[in-house]
Motif scaffolding. Structure first.
Motif, PDB file in Angstrom:
ATOM      1  N   PRO A  41       0.810  -1.215   0.000  1.00 45.93           N
ATOM      2  CA  PRO A  41       0.000   0.000   0.000  1.00 45.93           C
ATOM      3  C   PRO A  41       0.843   1.264   0.000  1.00 45.93           C
ATOM      4  O   PRO A  41       2.068   1.210   0.179  1.00 45.93           O
ATOM      5  CB  PRO A  41      -0.795  -0.121   1.306  1.00 45.93           C
ATOM      6  CG  PRO A  41       0.094  -0.911   2.204  1.00 45.93           C
ATOM      7  CD  PRO A  41       0.787  -1.904   1.294  1.00 45.93           C
ATOM      8  N   ALA A  42       0.178   2.383  -0.190  1.00 45.38           N
ATOM      9  CA  ALA A  42       0.835   3.688  -0.138  1.00 45.38           C
ATOM     10  C   ALA A  42       1.081   4.038   1.331  1.00 45.38           C
ATOM     11  O   ALA A  42       0.385   4.859   1.937  1.00 45.38           O
ATOM     12  CB  ALA A  42      -0.033   4.747  -0.810  1.00 45.38           C
ATOM     13  N   ALA A  43       2.076   3.392   1.906  1.00 42.23           N
ATOM     14  CA  ALA A  43       2.402   3.528   3.322  1.00 42.23           C
ATOM     15  C   ALA A  43       3.820   3.026   3.529  1.00 42.23           C
ATOM     16  O   ALA A  43       4.351   2.283   2.690  1.00 42.23           O
ATOM     17  CB  ALA A  43       1.424   2.717   4.171  1.00 42.23           C
ATOM     18  N   PRO A  44       4.478   3.403   4.646  1.00 38.69           N
ATOM     19  CA  PRO A  44       5.808   2.859   4.920  1.00 38.69           C
ATOM     20  C   PRO A  44       5.777   1.335   4.952  1.00 38.69           C
ATOM     21  O   PRO A  44       4.821   0.722   5.437  1.00 38.69           O
ATOM     22  CB  PRO A  44       6.148   3.450   6.290  1.00 38.69           C
ATOM     23  CG  PRO A  44       5.371   4.730   6.348  1.00 38.69           C
ATOM     24  CD  PRO A  44       4.089   4.428   5.646  1.00 38.69           C
ATOM     25  N   LEU A  45       6.837   0.709   4.457  1.00 39.19           N
ATOM     26  CA  LEU A  45       6.837  -0.734   4.256  1.00 39.19           C
ATOM     27  C   LEU A  45       7.299  -1.532   5.469  1.00 39.19           C
ATOM     28  O   LEU A  45       7.118  -2.753   5.497  1.00 39.19           O
ATOM     29  CB  LEU A  45       7.730  -1.087   3.064  1.00 39.19           C
ATOM     30  CG  LEU A  45       7.314  -0.517   1.708  1.00 39.19           C
ATOM     31  CD1 LEU A  45       8.229  -1.057   0.618  1.00 39.19           C
ATOM     32  CD2 LEU A  45       5.865  -0.838   1.395  1.00 39.19           C
ATOM     33  N   ALA A  46       7.884  -0.889   6.450  1.00 39.95           N
ATOM     34  CA  ALA A  46       8.494  -1.635   7.562  1.00 39.95           C
ATOM     35  C   ALA A  46       7.498  -2.529   8.285  1.00 39.95           C
ATOM     36  O   ALA A  46       7.856  -3.605   8.764  1.00 39.95           O
ATOM     37  CB  ALA A  46       9.151  -0.669   8.540  1.00 39.95           C
ATOM     38  N   GLY A  47       6.248  -2.113   8.365  1.00 43.17           N
ATOM     39  CA  GLY A  47       5.260  -2.893   9.103  1.00 43.17           C
ATOM     40  C   GLY A  47       4.193  -3.531   8.245  1.00 43.17           C
ATOM     41  O   GLY A  47       3.174  -3.981   8.768  1.00 43.17           O
ATOM     42  N   VAL A  48       4.416  -3.598   6.938  1.00 35.80           N
ATOM     43  CA  VAL A  48       3.362  -4.095   6.054  1.00 35.80           C
ATOM     44  C   VAL A  48       3.192  -5.606   6.192  1.00 35.80           C
ATOM     45  O   VAL A  48       4.162  -6.350   6.352  1.00 35.80           O
ATOM     46  CB  VAL A  48       3.677  -3.710   4.588  1.00 35.80           C
ATOM     47  CG1 VAL A  48       4.850  -4.501   4.030  1.00 35.80           C
ATOM     48  CG2 VAL A  48       2.462  -3.901   3.701  1.00 35.80           C
ATOM     49  N   GLY A  49       1.941  -6.049   6.187  1.00 35.25           N
ATOM     50  CA  GLY A  49       1.616  -7.467   6.207  1.00 35.25           C
ATOM     51  C   GLY A  49       0.851  -7.850   4.967  1.00 35.25           C
ATOM     52  O   GLY A  49       0.385  -6.977   4.212  1.00 35.25           O
ATOM     53  N   ASP A  50       0.678  -9.161   4.749  1.00 34.36           N
ATOM     54  CA  ASP A  50      -0.007  -9.568   3.522  1.00 34.36           C
ATOM     55  C   ASP A  50      -1.461  -9.129   3.503  1.00 34.36           C
ATOM     56  O   ASP A  50      -2.047  -8.962   2.435  1.00 34.36           O
ATOM     57  CB  ASP A  50       0.131 -11.067   3.273  1.00 34.36           C
ATOM     58  CG  ASP A  50      -0.249 -11.914   4.470  1.00 34.36           C
ATOM     59  OD1 ASP A  50      -0.432 -11.366   5.569  1.00 34.36           O
ATOM     60  OD2 ASP A  50      -0.370 -13.131   4.304  1.00 34.36           O
ATOM     61  N   GLY A  51      -2.055  -8.874   4.664  1.00 33.15           N
ATOM     62  CA  GLY A  51      -3.421  -8.376   4.698  1.00 33.15           C
ATOM     63  C   GLY A  51      -3.553  -6.924   4.293  1.00 33.15           C
ATOM     64  O   GLY A  51      -4.670  -6.433   4.075  1.00 33.15           O
ATOM     65  N   ASP A  52      -2.410  -6.207   4.191  1.00 28.51           N
ATOM     66  CA  ASP A  52      -2.424  -4.795   3.809  1.00 28.51           C
ATOM     67  C   ASP A  52      -2.294  -4.585   2.303  1.00 28.51           C
ATOM     68  O   ASP A  52      -2.436  -3.460   1.825  1.00 28.51           O
ATOM     69  CB  ASP A  52      -1.260  -4.054   4.495  1.00 28.51           C
ATOM     70  CG  ASP A  52      -1.313  -4.145   6.004  1.00 28.51           C
ATOM     71  OD1 ASP A  52      -2.404  -3.962   6.564  1.00 28.51           O
ATOM     72  OD2 ASP A  52      -0.253  -4.408   6.615  1.00 28.51           O
ATOM     73  N   LEU A  53      -2.014  -5.645   1.568  1.00 31.12           N
ATOM     74  CA  LEU A  53      -1.730  -5.503   0.142  1.00 31.12           C
ATOM     75  C   LEU A  53      -2.969  -5.104  -0.643  1.00 31.12           C
ATOM     76  O   LEU A  53      -4.100  -5.418  -0.266  1.00 31.12           O
ATOM     77  CB  LEU A  53      -1.158  -6.811  -0.416  1.00 31.12           C
ATOM     78  CG  LEU A  53       0.105  -7.335   0.270  1.00 31.12           C
ATOM     79  CD1 LEU A  53       0.558  -8.629  -0.388  1.00 31.12           C
ATOM     80  CD2 LEU A  53       1.222  -6.297   0.251  1.00 31.12           C
ATOM     81  N   ILE A  54      -2.741  -4.403  -1.740  1.00 32.08           N
ATOM     82  CA  ILE A  54      -3.807  -3.929  -2.622  1.00 32.08           C
ATOM     83  C   ILE A  54      -3.816  -4.797  -3.877  1.00 32.08           C
ATOM     84  O   ILE A  54      -2.767  -5.054  -4.479  1.00 32.08           O
ATOM     85  CB  ILE A  54      -3.605  -2.457  -3.010  1.00 32.08           C
ATOM     86  CG1 ILE A  54      -3.341  -1.587  -1.769  1.00 32.08           C
ATOM     87  CG2 ILE A  54      -4.805  -1.950  -3.800  1.00 32.08           C
ATOM     88  CD1 ILE A  54      -4.477  -1.554  -0.783  1.00 32.08           C
ATOM     89  N   ARG A  55      -4.993  -5.230  -4.273  1.00 40.08           N
ATOM     90  CA  ARG A  55      -5.149  -6.068  -5.462  1.00 40.08           C
ATOM     91  C   ARG A  55      -5.636  -5.184  -6.612  1.00 40.08           C
ATOM     92  O   ARG A  55      -6.676  -4.531  -6.518  1.00 40.08           O
ATOM     93  CB  ARG A  55      -6.151  -7.179  -5.165  1.00 40.08           C
ATOM     94  CG  ARG A  55      -6.185  -8.303  -6.179  1.00 40.08           C
ATOM     95  CD  ARG A  55      -7.040  -9.455  -5.645  1.00 40.08           C
ATOM     96  NE  ARG A  55      -7.146 -10.548  -6.587  1.00 40.08           N
ATOM     97  CZ  ARG A  55      -6.247 -11.516  -6.714  1.00 40.08           C
ATOM     98  NH1 ARG A  55      -5.175 -11.504  -5.942  1.00 40.08           N
ATOM     99  NH2 ARG A  55      -6.396 -12.486  -7.598  1.00 40.08           N
TER     100      ARG A  55
END
Length: 225
Positions: A41-55
């Motif tokens: 997502p359009a957000a910092p990547l350090a805490g991104v999880g697979d539930g945050d991904l955009i399809r």
């Protein structure tokens, strides 16, 4: 490469990209997935999880909420390159300097060959936030594995999100080596024969480098989870 969970692979690659210092508040990783791309997502990547991904559909004409504005670059590259299954986009500090000083970066050391025989520079510093600008950058990429974007960082392609991150890390190192060498005088690039020899072992050794970067990130940062 490990795992068949595309989302988990993209999220892990995004966190490693952040741990390596190749992104700030901006940057993204994507992968193809059944007629779509999955992108951080359009957000910092350090805490991104697979539930945050955009399809995002590969034939999208508009971007869904939360998708990075430069998702257009990913869509443009996937449309042109059926061999590309993952893309990493970041802002390695050395890339800004190198892209301002050359139009094509040729490797000076062996592992840099795994980012490509030569890295083209896209000579337009505007953000790639519309289809036309993204198409132009994808055209500059052509059949290359990676791309320097003057004033706007870099991007790397691969078969797997981790390998795209690894290539972006190698591109950053290649830029640093080139800047150091050119500051000292004329440089000696690798020959075509030398590049061929290094690229011949890429399929075996590039995944090994990805595992190293991932494990190092986990140790130093408490671990991408």
């Amino acid at each position: 490469m490990d795992g068949a969970d595309v989302g988990a692979d993209v999220a892990t690659a995004g966190r490693v990209l952040a741990a390596l210092g190749l992104v700030t508040a901006f940057g993204h990783v994507s992968a193809r997935d059944d007629g779509h791309l999955l992108i951080t997502p359009a957000a910092p990547l350090a805490g991104v999880g697979d539930g945050d991904l955009i399809r995002v559909p590969l034939d999208a004409t508009t971007l869904p909420p939360g998708a990075p504005g430069e998702s257009w670059l990913h869509l443009s590259v996937y449309a042109r390159r059926p061999d590309v299954h993952a893309i990493a986009r970041g802002q390695p500090p050395a890339a800004f300097a190198a892209a301002a000083a050359t139009r094509s970066l040729r490797p000076l050391h062996g592992q840099a060959c795994w980012a490509g025989r030569a890295i083209p520079v896209h000579d337009d510093a505007r953000l790639l936030r519309d289809r036309a600008l993204a198409d132009a950058a994808a055209d500059t990429l052509g059949e290359h594995a990676a791309l320097l974007l003057r004033g706007n960082g870099a991007a790397a392609t691969a078969e797997h999100p981790g390998l795209a991150v690894t290539r972006l890390w190698l591109l950053s190192a290649a830029c640093q080596a080139w800047l150091s060498a050119t500051a000292s005088g004329p440089v000696r690039s690798l020959t075509d024969t030398e590049i061929d020899a290094w690229q011949a072992v890429e399929r075996d050794l590039l995944p090994r480098l990805w595992y190293h970067l991932r494990e190092t990130s986990e140790t130093n940062e408490g671990g991408p989870t």
